[in-house]
Scaffold this motif. Structure first.
Motif, PDB file in Angstrom:
ATOM      1  N   ARG A  47       0.839  -1.187   0.000  1.00  9.62           N
ATOM      2  CA  ARG A  47       0.000   0.000   0.000  1.00  9.62           C
ATOM      3  C   ARG A  47       0.877   1.240   0.000  1.00  9.62           C
ATOM      4  O   ARG A  47       1.893   1.296   0.691  1.00  9.62           O
ATOM      5  CB  ARG A  47      -0.865  -0.022   1.267  1.00  9.62           C
ATOM      6  CG  ARG A  47      -1.800   1.168   1.413  1.00  9.62           C
ATOM      7  CD  ARG A  47      -2.553   1.122   2.732  1.00  9.62           C
ATOM      8  NE  ARG A  47      -1.688   1.312   3.891  1.00  9.62           N
ATOM      9  CZ  ARG A  47      -1.312   2.507   4.375  1.00  9.62           C
ATOM     10  NH1 ARG A  47      -1.708   3.613   3.778  1.00  9.62           N
ATOM     11  NH2 ARG A  47      -0.560   2.586   5.431  1.00  9.62           N
ATOM     12  N   ARG A  48       0.531   2.217  -0.786  1.00 18.39           N
ATOM     13  CA  ARG A  48       1.284   3.469  -0.824  1.00 18.39           C
ATOM     14  C   ARG A  48       1.022   4.272   0.434  1.00 18.39           C
ATOM     15  O   ARG A  48      -0.088   4.301   0.955  1.00 18.39           O
ATOM     16  CB  ARG A  48       0.856   4.299  -2.035  1.00 18.39           C
ATOM     17  CG  ARG A  48       1.401   3.754  -3.329  1.00 18.39           C
ATOM     18  CD  ARG A  48       1.200   4.732  -4.417  1.00 18.39           C
ATOM     19  NE  ARG A  48       2.100   5.882  -4.162  1.00 18.39           N
ATOM     20  CZ  ARG A  48       2.498   6.705  -5.097  1.00 18.39           C
ATOM     21  NH1 ARG A  48       2.064   6.556  -6.334  1.00 18.39           N
ATOM     22  NH2 ARG A  48       3.299   7.699  -4.821  1.00 18.39           N
ATOM     23  N   LEU A  49       2.075   4.902   0.907  1.00  9.67           N
ATOM     24  CA  LEU A  49       1.934   5.733   2.099  1.00  9.67           C
ATOM     25  C   LEU A  49       1.289   7.057   1.717  1.00  9.67           C
ATOM     26  O   LEU A  49       1.526   7.603   0.635  1.00  9.67           O
ATOM     27  CB  LEU A  49       3.308   6.004   2.717  1.00  9.67           C
ATOM     28  CG  LEU A  49       4.075   4.778   3.223  1.00  9.67           C
ATOM     29  CD1 LEU A  49       5.454   5.194   3.693  1.00  9.67           C
ATOM     30  CD2 LEU A  49       3.314   4.099   4.334  1.00  9.67           C
ATOM     31  N   THR A  50       0.509   7.563   2.649  1.00 13.69           N
ATOM     32  CA  THR A  50      -0.099   8.873   2.420  1.00 13.69           C
ATOM     33  C   THR A  50       0.962   9.951   2.619  1.00 13.69           C
ATOM     34  O   THR A  50       2.059   9.696   3.132  1.00 13.69           O
ATOM     35  CB  THR A  50      -1.266   9.113   3.395  1.00 13.69           C
ATOM     36  OG1 THR A  50      -0.744   9.164   4.720  1.00 13.69           O
ATOM     37  CG2 THR A  50      -2.316   8.024   3.275  1.00 13.69           C
ATOM     38  N   PHE A  51       0.646  11.167   2.241  1.00 17.15           N
ATOM     39  CA  PHE A  51       1.569  12.285   2.392  1.00 17.15           C
ATOM     40  C   PHE A  51       1.933  12.503   3.862  1.00 17.15           C
ATOM     41  O   PHE A  51       3.087  12.765   4.203  1.00 17.15           O
ATOM     42  CB  PHE A  51       0.963  13.549   1.794  1.00 17.15           C
ATOM     43  CG  PHE A  51       1.870  14.730   1.893  1.00 17.15           C
ATOM     44  CD1 PHE A  51       2.989  14.828   1.089  1.00 17.15           C
ATOM     45  CD2 PHE A  51       1.607  15.742   2.811  1.00 17.15           C
ATOM     46  CE1 PHE A  51       3.845  15.921   1.191  1.00 17.15           C
ATOM     47  CE2 PHE A  51       2.448  16.829   2.912  1.00 17.15           C
ATOM     48  CZ  PHE A  51       3.578  16.919   2.106  1.00 17.15           C
ATOM     49  N   VAL A  52       0.967  12.363   4.754  1.00 19.14           N
ATOM     50  CA  VAL A  52       1.203  12.567   6.190  1.00 19.14           C
ATOM     51  C   VAL A  52       2.145  11.484   6.728  1.00 19.14           C
ATOM     52  O   VAL A  52       3.062  11.769   7.511  1.00 19.14           O
ATOM     53  CB  VAL A  52      -0.146  12.564   6.953  1.00 19.14           C
ATOM     54  CG1 VAL A  52       0.076  12.628   8.454  1.00 19.14           C
ATOM     55  CG2 VAL A  52      -1.014  13.715   6.486  1.00 19.14           C
ATOM     56  N   GLU A  53       1.922  10.228   6.312  1.00 22.93           N
ATOM     57  CA  GLU A  53       2.791   9.140   6.764  1.00 22.93           C
ATOM     58  C   GLU A  53       4.212   9.312   6.228  1.00 22.93           C
ATOM     59  O   GLU A  53       5.197   9.085   6.950  1.00 22.93           O
ATOM     60  CB  GLU A  53       2.230   7.791   6.305  1.00 22.93           C
ATOM     61  CG  GLU A  53       0.936   7.412   7.013  1.00 22.93           C
ATOM     62  CD  GLU A  53       0.281   6.186   6.393  1.00 22.93           C
ATOM     63  OE1 GLU A  53      -0.422   5.479   7.135  1.00 22.93           O
ATOM     64  OE2 GLU A  53       0.488   5.933   5.177  1.00 22.93           O
ATOM     65  N   GLN A  54       4.343   9.729   4.982  1.00 23.04           N
ATOM     66  CA  GLN A  54       5.668   9.968   4.407  1.00 23.04           C
ATOM     67  C   GLN A  54       6.388  11.084   5.167  1.00 23.04           C
ATOM     68  O   GLN A  54       7.571  10.969   5.499  1.00 23.04           O
ATOM     69  CB  GLN A  54       5.550  10.342   2.932  1.00 23.04           C
ATOM     70  CG  GLN A  54       5.129   9.209   2.037  1.00 23.04           C
ATOM     71  CD  GLN A  54       4.993   9.651   0.590  1.00 23.04           C
ATOM     72  OE1 GLN A  54       5.474  10.713   0.194  1.00 23.04           O
ATOM     73  NE2 GLN A  54       4.320   8.830  -0.204  1.00 23.04           N
ATOM     74  N   TRP A  55       5.667  12.162   5.463  1.00 26.64           N
ATOM     75  CA  TRP A  55       6.261  13.277   6.195  1.00 26.64           C
ATOM     76  C   TRP A  55       6.666  12.847   7.602  1.00 26.64           C
ATOM     77  O   TRP A  55       7.729  13.258   8.095  1.00 26.64           O
ATOM     78  CB  TRP A  55       5.278  14.443   6.246  1.00 26.64           C
ATOM     79  CG  TRP A  55       5.892  15.649   6.900  1.00 26.64           C
ATOM     80  CD1 TRP A  55       5.644  16.111   8.151  1.00 26.64           C
ATOM     81  CD2 TRP A  55       6.885  16.500   6.345  1.00 26.64           C
ATOM     82  NE1 TRP A  55       6.401  17.208   8.403  1.00 26.64           N
ATOM     83  CE2 TRP A  55       7.194  17.479   7.305  1.00 26.64           C
ATOM     84  CE3 TRP A  55       7.539  16.529   5.118  1.00 26.64           C
ATOM     85  CZ2 TRP A  55       8.135  18.464   7.087  1.00 26.64           C
ATOM     86  CZ3 TRP A  55       8.476  17.527   4.900  1.00 26.64           C
ATOM     87  CH2 TRP A  55       8.761  18.478   5.874  1.00 26.64           C
ATOM     88  N   ALA A  56       5.861  12.021   8.266  1.00 24.80           N
ATOM     89  CA  ALA A  56       6.186  11.557   9.614  1.00 24.80           C
ATOM     90  C   ALA A  56       7.464  10.715   9.594  1.00 24.80           C
ATOM     91  O   ALA A  56       8.349  10.875  10.449  1.00 24.80           O
ATOM     92  CB  ALA A  56       5.016  10.749  10.189  1.00 24.80           C
ATOM     93  N   ARG A  57       7.577   9.818   8.618  1.00 25.23           N
ATOM     94  CA  ARG A  57       8.785   8.995   8.525  1.00 25.23           C
ATOM     95  C   ARG A  57      10.016   9.850   8.241  1.00 25.23           C
ATOM     96  O   ARG A  57      11.078   9.644   8.833  1.00 25.23           O
ATOM     97  CB  ARG A  57       8.635   7.935   7.434  1.00 25.23           C
ATOM     98  CG  ARG A  57       7.779   6.784   7.845  1.00 25.23           C
ATOM     99  CD  ARG A  57       7.875   5.669   6.858  1.00 25.23           C
ATOM    100  NE  ARG A  57       7.043   4.555   7.244  1.00 25.23           N
ATOM    101  CZ  ARG A  57       7.073   3.384   6.651  1.00 25.23           C
ATOM    102  NH1 ARG A  57       7.861   3.173   5.625  1.00 25.23           N
ATOM    103  NH2 ARG A  57       6.294   2.417   7.066  1.00 25.23           N
ATOM    104  N   LEU A  58       9.871  10.789   7.346  1.00 22.78           N
ATOM    105  CA  LEU A  58      10.995  11.662   7.002  1.00 22.78           C
ATOM    106  C   LEU A  58      11.423  12.509   8.190  1.00 22.78           C
ATOM    107  O   LEU A  58      12.616  12.627   8.494  1.00 22.78           O
ATOM    108  CB  LEU A  58      10.614  12.558   5.816  1.00 22.78           C
ATOM    109  CG  LEU A  58      11.687  13.547   5.365  1.00 22.78           C
ATOM    110  CD1 LEU A  58      12.877  12.799   4.812  1.00 22.78           C
ATOM    111  CD2 LEU A  58      11.121  14.501   4.355  1.00 22.78           C
ATOM    112  N   SER A  59      10.450  13.078   8.893  1.00 25.46           N
ATOM    113  CA  SER A  59      10.798  13.929  10.038  1.00 25.46           C
ATOM    114  C   SER A  59      11.426  13.100  11.158  1.00 25.46           C
ATOM    115  O   SER A  59      12.349  13.572  11.829  1.00 25.46           O
ATOM    116  CB  SER A  59       9.571  14.684  10.543  1.00 25.46           C
ATOM    117  OG  SER A  59       8.595  13.782  11.015  1.00 25.46           O
TER     118      SER A  59
END
Length: 133
Positions: A47-59
């Motif tokens: 499943r593709r990560l949402t924008f919020v999940e991607q930002w959380a992982r990056l931060s």
């Protein structure tokens, strides 16, 4: 030797029958495992990560890297201080030892200050050599 062993095996039919019986018995006790057919699982797209999940992982990754960099800076500063203290102690030790040891011309001898104790000057007695009156 080989001829005798082969002759004994071939010549003795009772021995051959016992060996073949043992092999048949062993096949019944320990059957050879047949290869099983396994099905290969179909590849399922994650499943593709949402924008919020991607930002959380990056931060989280950036925050972790920053905290490790701060810790490395603290460790580096502490190590530099300890090295400076060790160098000062070693230099002081060499300076102190150069006064009593030959350092092979590597360092100038330290100046050692000695307290020059001299006896007090002789004062003549006020009444000559008279001890008692």
């Amino acid at each position: 030797m080989l001829y005798t062993s082969t002759n004994r095996l071939v010549g003795d039919s009772a021995l051959l029958s016992r060996i073949s019986a043992w092999i048949r018995h062993a096949r019944q006790i320990w059957p050879v495992a047949k290869p099983k057919k396994t099905e290969i699982a179909r590849y399922v797209e994650p499943r593709r990560l949402t924008f919020v999940e991607q930002w959380a992982r990056l931060s989280d990754t950036v925050k972790g890297a920053l905290s490790r960099a701060e810790e490395a800076t603290r460790c580096h500063t502490s190590a530099a201080l300890q090295l400076d203290l060790a160098q000062y102690a070693l230099t002081s030790l060499v300076d102190e030892l150069s006064a009593v040891m030959d350092m092979g011309g590597r360092r100038r001898p330290a100046s050692v200050h000695m307290l020059d104790l001299q006896p007090p000057p002789f004062a003549p007695r006020p009444f000559g050599d008279a001890i008692a009156a």
